[in-house]
Design a protein around this motif. Structure first.
Motif, short mmCIF file in Angstrom:
data_model
loop_
_atom_site.label_atom_id
_atom_site.label_comp_id
_atom_site.label_asym_id
_atom_site.label_seq_id
_atom_site.Cartn_x
_atom_site.Cartn_y
_atom_site.Cartn_z
N PHE A 137 82.34 56.44 31.67
CA PHE A 137 81.97 57.35 32.48
C PHE A 137 81.07 56.69 33.71
CE2 PHE A 137 78.29 60.06 33.24
CZ PHE A 137 79.12 61.27 33.74
N HIS A 138 80.12 55.83 33.08
CA HIS A 138 79.11 55.27 34.41
C HIS A 138 80.16 54.80 35.56
CE1 HIS A 138 75.58 53.63 35.93
NE2 HIS A 138 76.36 52.39 36.23
N TYR A 139 80.89 53.93 35.39
CA TYR A 139 81.51 53.08 36.19
C TYR A 139 82.76 53.85 36.95
CZ TYR A 139 79.03 48.90 34.95
OH TYR A 139 78.17 48.18 34.50
N GLU A 140 83.33 54.69 36.43
CA GLU A 140 84.49 55.70 36.96
C GLU A 140 84.00 56.88 37.57
OE1 GLU A 140 87.58 56.23 34.34
OE2 GLU A 140 88.06 54.00 33.71
N TYR A 141 83.08 57.33 36.93
CA TYR A 141 82.77 58.83 37.46
C TYR A 141 81.28 58.72 38.27
CZ TYR A 141 86.65 60.35 34.89
OH TYR A 141 87.76 60.42 34.20
N PHE A 142 80.18 58.51 37.39
CA PHE A 142 79.13 58.53 37.95
C PHE A 142 78.53 57.75 39.26
CE2 PHE A 142 74.42 57.55 38.09
CZ PHE A 142 73.88 58.74 37.84
N CYS A 143 79.02 56.35 39.07
CA CYS A 143 78.78 55.60 40.38
C CYS A 143 79.43 55.97 41.68
CB CYS A 143 79.10 54.03 40.15
SG CYS A 143 78.07 53.49 38.86
N PRO A 144 80.73 56.28 41.47
CA PRO A 144 81.32 57.02 42.62
C PRO A 144 80.72 58.41 43.30
CG PRO A 144 82.93 56.19 41.32
CD PRO A 144 81.64 56.27 40.44
N LEU A 145 80.25 59.18 42.36
CA LEU A 145 79.65 60.40 42.68
C LEU A 145 78.25 60.24 43.38
CD1 LEU A 145 80.11 63.49 42.51
CD2 LEU A 145 78.60 63.56 40.32
N ARG A 146 77.59 59.09 42.67
CA ARG A 146 76.39 58.74 43.58
C ARG A 146 76.54 58.10 44.76
NH1 ARG A 146 72.69 54.61 40.11
NH2 ARG A 146 74.36 53.29 40.78
N ARG A 147 77.53 57.23 44.97
CA ARG A 147 77.79 56.74 46.53
C ARG A 147 78.12 57.99 47.29
NH1 ARG A 147 80.06 52.68 43.24
NH2 ARG A 147 82.06 53.46 43.43
N TRP A 148 78.96 58.83 46.88
CA TRP A 148 79.35 60.14 47.75
C TRP A 148 78.04 60.83 48.16
CZ3 TRP A 148 79.37 65.44 47.51
CH2 TRP A 148 80.01 65.93 48.25
N PHE A 149 77.16 61.35 47.24
CA PHE A 149 75.85 61.87 47.43
C PHE A 149 75.07 61.03 48.54
CE2 PHE A 149 76.72 64.73 43.89
CZ PHE A 149 75.99 65.90 44.56
N ALA A 150 74.96 59.78 48.21
CA ALA A 150 74.23 58.85 49.21
C ALA A 150 74.63 59.03 50.52
CB ALA A 150 74.08 57.48 48.53
N CYS A 151 76.11 58.83 50.78
CA CYS A 151 76.70 58.88 52.06
C CYS A 151 76.47 60.23 52.72
CB CYS A 151 78.21 58.74 51.79
SG CYS A 151 79.03 58.65 53.25
N LYS A 152 76.39 61.28 52.07
CA LYS A 152 76.47 62.66 52.50
C LYS A 152 74.83 62.69 53.04
CE LYS A 152 80.34 64.54 52.34
NZ LYS A 152 81.31 64.68 53.52
N LEU A 153 73.97 62.34 52.35
CA LEU A 153 72.68 62.45 52.70
C LEU A 153 72.17 61.47 53.85
CD1 LEU A 153 70.89 62.33 49.21
CD2 LEU A 153 70.94 64.04 50.68
N ARG A 154 72.71 60.23 53.91
CA ARG A 154 72.64 59.44 55.19
C ARG A 154 73.36 60.16 56.55
NH1 ARG A 154 73.94 55.29 51.73
NH2 ARG A 154 75.91 55.12 52.24
N TRP A 155 74.33 60.92 56.21
CA TRP A 155 75.05 61.56 57.36
C TRP A 155 74.31 62.87 57.90
CZ3 TRP A 155 77.28 66.46 57.44
CH2 TRP A 155 78.16 66.75 58.59
N VAL A 156 73.70 63.55 56.96
CA VAL A 156 72.58 64.49 57.42
C VAL A 156 71.66 64.12 57.95
CG1 VAL A 156 71.40 66.42 56.39
CG2 VAL A 156 73.66 66.23 55.75
N GLY A 157 70.90 63.09 57.43
CA GLY A 157 69.89 62.44 58.23
C GLY A 157 69.99 61.99 59.27
N GLY A 158 71.12 61.16 59.80
CA GLY A 158 71.48 60.95 60.81
C GLY A 158 71.51 62.00 62.05
N LEU A 159 72.16 63.28 61.70
CA LEU A 159 72.26 64.20 62.45
C LEU A 159 70.91 64.70 62.93
CD1 LEU A 159 75.02 66.35 60.86
CD2 LEU A 159 75.19 64.99 63.07
N LEU A 160 70.09 64.75 61.92
CA LEU A 160 68.64 65.49 62.10
C LEU A 160 67.89 64.39 62.97
CD1 LEU A 160 67.54 66.62 58.51
CD2 LEU A 160 68.04 67.99 60.58
N ILE A 161 68.08 63.21 62.94
CA ILE A 161 67.32 62.11 64.03
C ILE A 161 67.86 62.31 65.30
CG2 ILE A 161 67.27 59.77 64.34
CD1 ILE A 161 67.14 59.08 61.32
N ASN A 162 69.18 62.48 65.44
CA ASN A 162 69.58 62.54 66.70
C ASN A 162 69.33 64.04 67.41
OD1 ASN A 162 71.35 60.15 66.36
ND2 ASN A 162 73.13 61.25 65.53
N LYS A 163 69.28 64.78 66.78
CA LYS A 163 68.39 66.24 67.27
C LYS A 163 66.99 65.92 67.78
CE LYS A 163 71.54 69.65 64.77
NZ LYS A 163 71.49 70.72 63.90
#
Length: 556
Positions: free
Chosen positions: A530-556
């Motif tokens: 469960f950790h390697y197949e589901y949790f880690c990909p889900l955590r990376r996806w959330f981290a990517c989204k957070l970085r993308w939102v943070g980049g938008l806020l910085i550019n504004k």
């Protein structure tokens, strides 16, 4: 520049003035007229703010009456659906009233004193006396013929004094309307008691005997709520100073003392009473109100009466719910002092100055002249519940016959007469044997249907009798539907709790907590998968989204 500054300053002043004037207009619009009908059928009219609470209006009325022992009284009103309500003092009046102003309400006794003679102030005893006379006239205080004749004779003695052949010709008692129905036999009995047994009694003695006789009756303090039992038979539920009662026909079929009642609950039109009687005998009584609103009103009245008469201190009052944990229901809390505190506070009442006494006696004198009832003085009792009445309650198990006639207080809860149904009201009163007098009984109280011959209840007793089987079948279907809904709700709540617990377990196992239980879970093959197949990909996806939102806020 100076001209522009002067113009801006002037414009600001005009704006402030207009705001002030508009605020004054809004304040005028926020006032409304309110008329309260008192126990002697006079009216008190006042203008109060739209956001005023019920306590403010009640205090105005008590000040008008110079009433200090005010905890026994309440303000009653009727909504557009003709459902009765007690005005809640802690809430805004405008939010409680569903009709448009001006509003019409009435002052009534909400909690009957267990011993009226124990009331300290004469004005309080007088108002309770008026309420009991009203109950007798409208069929709420139902009793056997002998008791009814005695009560009426005491009223007669208090109002006209000793019998005088020169002043009181044959049939003089028929001029007084004591009950919803009069018979010649009852009139002769009243006159006979007045002539023979009450000669020499002073008005104060007659009134004291009236109050003592009334408080001994099974229907003393009864405010009837029309319901049906599980078999579809009509019944009246009521809360008295001594407990909960159920009246059917001319019998009291159930009586539960307040210390025996453990819980009151309602769901829709279904009302439940839970009680523990002697030898740990648990019982549940179920009744059906005409509407969900009537059932909720019944429940709130029961909660308030139980808190007032049962508790020792107001600090013991708790917020109660109409249902259990898994169901959405009403929550209500009684606000006010309890009976024991009221009695203790009454003993401490002292009029502050002579002006209060003058106003009190002026009020009493005016009312007593209007009703031909002299000022009276009743001794102040010591006991909270009269010994004789408590003994009667102890021996009141099982059915007890309360009258020679069926209990049907149809006149007691008629709506306030208005133009559109004044003729209907007059016809209803004639059907029930009551005269169209006393200004058509200016009561703001919603109605139970009139009674037909044969004891049928309802606007059309025959139709209701024919439809009793249909109502019973409908109630069974409603019970099945409620059971299914209850199971579904329980299932949804269980699934929700399991989902929350699963999320909490995942968070704990993925955390850095070093606990033996969590270590064992982390070492299992299922958790590693469960950790390697589901949790880690889900955590990376959330981290990517957070970085993308943070980049938008910085550019504004």
């Amino acid at each position: 520049m100076l001209a522009r500054a002067h113009y801006a300053e002037r414009r600001s002043s005009v704006k402030m003035l207009s705001r002030f004037m508009s605020g004054s207009i809004r304040n005028l619009e926020r006032e409304y007229s309110c008329t309260v009908r008192l126990l002697d059928d006079t009216e008190y009219t006042c203008s109060i703010q739209r956001d005023a609470k019920g306590q403010y209006l009640f205090d105005l009325i008590c000040h008008h009456l110079n009433l200090l022992e005010k905890d026994y009284f309440g303000i009653r009103y009727v909504d557009p659906d003709k459902q009765r309500h007690w005005l809640e003092f802690t809430k805004s009046i405008a939010k409680q009233m569903k009709s448009q102003p001006p509003f019409t309400m009435c002052l009534r006794v909400k909690f009957y004193p267990p011993d009226p003679a124990a009331l300290k102030e004469e004005i309080t005893r007088y108002l309770v006396f008026l309420q009991i006379k009203r109950d007798l006239y409208h069929g709420r205080l139902l009793c056997k013929t002998s008791d009814a004749a005695m009560l009426a004779a005491h009223i007669l003695q208090a109002e006209i004094g000793d019998y005088d052949p020169g002043k009181h010709p044959e049939g003089y008692s028929s001029k007084f309307q004591f009950f919803p129905k009069h018979s010649e036999k009852l009139e002769r009995l009243i006159a006979d008691i007045h002539k023979r047994e009450l000669i020499g009694q002073t008005p104060e003695t007659s009134e004291r005997n009236f109050l003592q006789k009334a408080q001994m009756l099974e229907t003393y303090g009864v405010d009837p709520h029309p319901c049906k039992d599980v078999s579809g038979n009509p019944a009246f539920l009521a809360f008295t100073p001594f407990g909960f009662v159920v009246l059917q026909g001319n019998k009291r079929v159930h009586f539960l003392k307040w210390n025996e009642v453990t819980k009151l609950k309602f769901e829709g039109k279904t009302f439940h009473i839970y009680a523990n009687q002697k030898e740990d005998k648990k019982i549940i009584l179920t009744y059906f109100a005409p509407t969900p609103e009537a059932c909720k009103h019944l429940w709130k009245c029961g909660v308030e009466n139980q808190a007032f008469y049962k508790l020792e201190k107001s600090s013991q009052v708790r917020t109660v719910s109409s249902s259990n944990l898994f169901f959405k229901g009403s929550r209500f809390r009684y606000s006010g002092r309890v009976a024991k505190e009221v009695m203790e506070q009454s003993a401490k009442i002292k009029r502050q100055n002579a002006l209060d006494q003058i106003l009190l006696y002026f009020f009493l004198g005016t009312k007593l002249l209007a009703h031909s009832t002299p000022v009276r003085s009743v001794s102040h009792g010591e006991s909270f519940i009269p010994r004789s009445r408590s003994q009667a309650a102890d021996g009141g198990e099982g059915m007890a016959v309360i009258s020679d006639e069926a209990y049907s207080p149809s006149d007691s809860v008629l709506p306030t007469p208005v133009a559109e149904h004044s003729m209907e009201l007059a016809i209803s009163r004639q059907i029930n044997g009551a005269p169209c007098s006393i200004e058509e009984e200016k009561e703001s109280e919603a109605g139970t249907p009139t009674q037909r011959e044969g004891g049928d209840f309802g606007v059309d007793g025959r139709a209701e009798k024919e439809g009793a089987g249909g109502d019973s079948a409908l109630s069974e279907v409603e019970q099945v539907n409620k059971f299914v809904l209850s199971v579904l709700r329980l299932l949804l709540v269980t699934i929700g709790l399991l989902f929350v617990l699963l999320l909490l377990l995942i968070i704990l196992t993925e955390s850095d907590l070093d606990i033996a239980f969590l270590r064992d879970i982390r070492q299992t093959p299922e958790f590693e998968q469960f950790h390697y197949e589901y949790f880690c990909p889900l955590r990376r996806w959330f981290a990517c989204k957070l970085r993308w939102v943070g980049g938008l806020l910085i550019n504004k």
